[in-house]
Design a protein around this motif. Structure first.
Motif, short mmCIF file in Angstrom:
data_model
loop_
_atom_site.label_atom_id
_atom_site.label_comp_id
_atom_site.label_asym_id
_atom_site.label_seq_id
_atom_site.Cartn_x
_atom_site.Cartn_y
_atom_site.Cartn_z
N LEU A 145 0.88 -1.17 0.00
CA LEU A 145 0.00 0.00 0.00
C LEU A 145 0.91 1.22 0.00
CD1 LEU A 145 -2.77 1.30 0.17
CD2 LEU A 145 -2.75 0.91 2.64
N PHE A 146 0.99 1.90 -1.14
CA PHE A 146 1.98 2.95 -1.38
C PHE A 146 1.31 4.31 -1.38
CE2 PHE A 146 4.83 5.61 -3.81
CZ PHE A 146 6.11 5.15 -3.52
N MET A 147 1.63 5.13 -0.38
CA MET A 147 1.06 6.48 -0.23
C MET A 147 2.12 7.51 -0.62
SD MET A 147 -2.02 6.04 1.06
CE MET A 147 -3.02 4.88 2.03
N LEU A 167 -9.43 -8.10 0.01
CA LEU A 167 -8.27 -8.98 0.10
C LEU A 167 -8.55 -10.13 1.07
CD1 LEU A 167 -5.46 -6.27 0.40
CD2 LEU A 167 -6.02 -7.64 -1.63
N PRO A 168 -7.95 -11.30 0.84
CA PRO A 168 -8.11 -12.42 1.78
C PRO A 168 -7.64 -12.03 3.19
CG PRO A 168 -7.12 -13.16 -0.27
CD PRO A 168 -7.14 -11.67 -0.34
N ALA A 169 -8.20 -12.68 4.18
CA ALA A 169 -7.95 -12.32 5.59
C ALA A 169 -6.48 -12.44 5.98
CB ALA A 169 -8.81 -13.18 6.50
N ASN A 170 -5.76 -13.34 5.35
CA ASN A 170 -4.35 -13.56 5.73
C ASN A 170 -3.36 -12.78 4.87
OD1 ASN A 170 -4.82 -14.99 3.39
ND2 ASN A 170 -3.67 -16.81 4.03
N THR A 171 -3.84 -11.80 4.10
CA THR A 171 -2.97 -11.01 3.23
C THR A 171 -1.97 -10.20 4.05
OG1 THR A 171 -4.70 -10.81 1.54
CG2 THR A 171 -2.90 -9.21 1.45
N ARG A 172 -0.70 -10.27 3.67
CA ARG A 172 0.34 -9.49 4.34
C ARG A 172 0.52 -8.17 3.60
NH1 ARG A 172 2.37 -14.66 4.01
NH2 ARG A 172 3.69 -14.09 2.25
N ILE A 173 0.24 -7.06 4.28
CA ILE A 173 0.26 -5.74 3.66
C ILE A 173 1.41 -4.91 4.23
CG2 ILE A 173 -1.03 -3.62 3.23
CD1 ILE A 173 -3.60 -5.22 3.62
N LEU A 174 2.24 -4.39 3.34
CA LEU A 174 3.28 -3.44 3.70
C LEU A 174 2.80 -2.05 3.32
CD1 LEU A 174 6.16 -2.44 4.44
CD2 LEU A 174 6.85 -3.04 2.10
N LEU A 175 2.70 -1.15 4.29
CA LEU A 175 2.29 0.23 4.06
C LEU A 175 3.53 1.12 4.01
CD1 LEU A 175 0.34 2.65 3.95
CD2 LEU A 175 0.05 2.42 6.43
N HIS A 176 3.68 1.87 2.92
CA HIS A 176 4.81 2.78 2.75
C HIS A 176 4.24 4.18 2.50
CE1 HIS A 176 9.05 3.40 0.76
NE2 HIS A 176 8.74 4.37 1.60
N SER A 177 4.40 5.09 3.47
CA SER A 177 3.84 6.43 3.34
C SER A 177 4.94 7.48 3.34
CB SER A 177 2.85 6.71 4.48
OG SER A 177 3.45 6.55 5.74
N PHE A 178 4.78 8.48 2.47
CA PHE A 178 5.78 9.52 2.27
C PHE A 178 5.28 10.88 2.73
CE2 PHE A 178 7.00 6.27 -0.68
CZ PHE A 178 8.36 6.40 -0.89
N SER A 179 6.04 11.53 3.59
CA SER A 179 5.86 12.93 3.94
C SER A 179 4.42 13.24 4.39
CB SER A 179 6.28 13.80 2.76
OG SER A 179 6.47 15.13 3.14
N ASN A 180 4.09 14.54 4.40
CA ASN A 180 2.77 14.96 4.89
C ASN A 180 1.64 14.38 4.05
OD1 ASN A 180 4.80 16.91 5.81
ND2 ASN A 180 3.06 17.99 6.70
N GLY A 181 1.81 14.41 2.72
CA GLY A 181 0.75 13.92 1.86
C GLY A 181 0.44 12.45 2.07
N GLY A 182 1.49 11.65 2.20
CA GLY A 182 1.29 10.21 2.42
C GLY A 182 0.72 9.89 3.78
N ALA A 222 3.28 -4.16 8.44
CA ALA A 222 4.46 -3.30 8.61
C ALA A 222 4.17 -1.94 8.00
CB ALA A 222 5.68 -3.93 7.94
N HIS A 223 4.80 -0.91 8.57
CA HIS A 223 4.59 0.46 8.07
C HIS A 223 5.94 1.16 7.98
CE1 HIS A 223 2.14 4.48 8.47
NE2 HIS A 223 2.95 4.48 7.42
N ILE A 224 6.28 1.64 6.78
CA ILE A 224 7.47 2.44 6.58
C ILE A 224 7.07 3.91 6.57
CG2 ILE A 224 9.37 3.00 5.02
CD1 ILE A 224 9.15 0.16 3.89
N LEU A 227 -6.99 3.52 14.68
CA LEU A 227 -6.51 3.72 13.32
C LEU A 227 -6.06 2.38 12.76
CD1 LEU A 227 -4.62 7.12 13.49
CD2 LEU A 227 -6.88 6.63 12.60
N TYR A 228 -5.00 1.78 13.31
CA TYR A 228 -4.57 0.43 12.94
C TYR A 228 -3.70 -0.12 14.01
CZ TYR A 228 -0.70 3.21 11.02
OH TYR A 228 0.31 4.10 10.84
#
Length: 202
Positions: free
Chosen positions: A45-47, A105-120, A143-145, A201-202
């Motif tokens: 998930l790319f923000m 998405l299936p319940a066991n989906t592994r999601i990596l969230l990558h958010s950039f700066s204020n906008g992300g 995981a969240h970057i 939130l999460y």
């Protein structure tokens, strides 16, 4: 109304919503080759950052395709227009397609969230609120970057970042900056109220 085209730089993506796109990794047909092995993510998930150009965003998404060739990508862009023209109806229009895609998405989906700066970071919060509203559950990430994410809001630093996308004409920039200050103040007040009303939130 015809659906907006996908920028050329977003090769392999299809439009998901007004500010979002989705990429599905190609499959070879070999179940062993196509499986995603832990700890690799199934979905990224790319923000992106505010007013990022597609060609700059693509430098990251193309690398993710190489790094995790079997992972899908949900890309969310951020614009000054959407940031200063926020409303409940507009938030629903922008973030419902993203939340719906995450719910599917299936319940066991592994999601990596990558958010950039204020906008992300802002889009992460608003996507999370919409997901909470629809599902009653936290955003299901593993995981969240936080990439260049600010620690505290800084009024003039935020204004300067938004002004970067404005025309260079002095009079237009001066007038637009004054309007931005007013709109930004209203937006921050509304955003603070909405975020404070959310318990998870999460």
């Amino acid at each position: 109304m015809a659906r907006a085209l996908v920028p050329t730089a977003f090769e392999g993506f299809t439009r998901l919503g007004p500010n979002s796109y989705t990429y599905e990794a190609p499959k070879s047909g070999d179940p062993f080759r196509d499986q995603v092995s832990p700890p690799h993510p199934d979905v990224i998930l790319f923000m992106s950052w505010l007013d990022a150009q597609p060609k700059h965003i693509a430098k990251y998404t193309e690398y993710y395709k190489t790094l995790f060739p079997n992972a899908g990508i949900i890309l969310v862009t951020a614009s000054t227009k959407d940031a200063v023209m926020r409303s409940k109806a507009n938030d629903t229009r922008l973030y419902s397609p993203i939340a719906a895609a995450l719910q599917a998405l299936p319940a066991n989906t592994r999601i990596l969230l990558h958010s950039f700066s204020n906008g992300g970071i802002s889009n992460t919060a608003l996507t999370t609120l919409e997901y909470n509203r629809r599902s009653g559950a936290p955003l299901p990430i593993q995981a969240h970057i936080f990439d260049s994410g600010p620690g505290y809001p800084r009024f003039w630093a935020d204004i300067r970042a938004i002004r970067a996308g404005l025309p260079k004409n002095f009079f237009i920039r001066t007038f637009a900056t004054a309007m931005l200050v007013v709109a930004y103040t209203i937006y921050k007040d509304r955003k603070s109220t909405r975020l404070n009303s959310s318990h998870r939130l999460y």
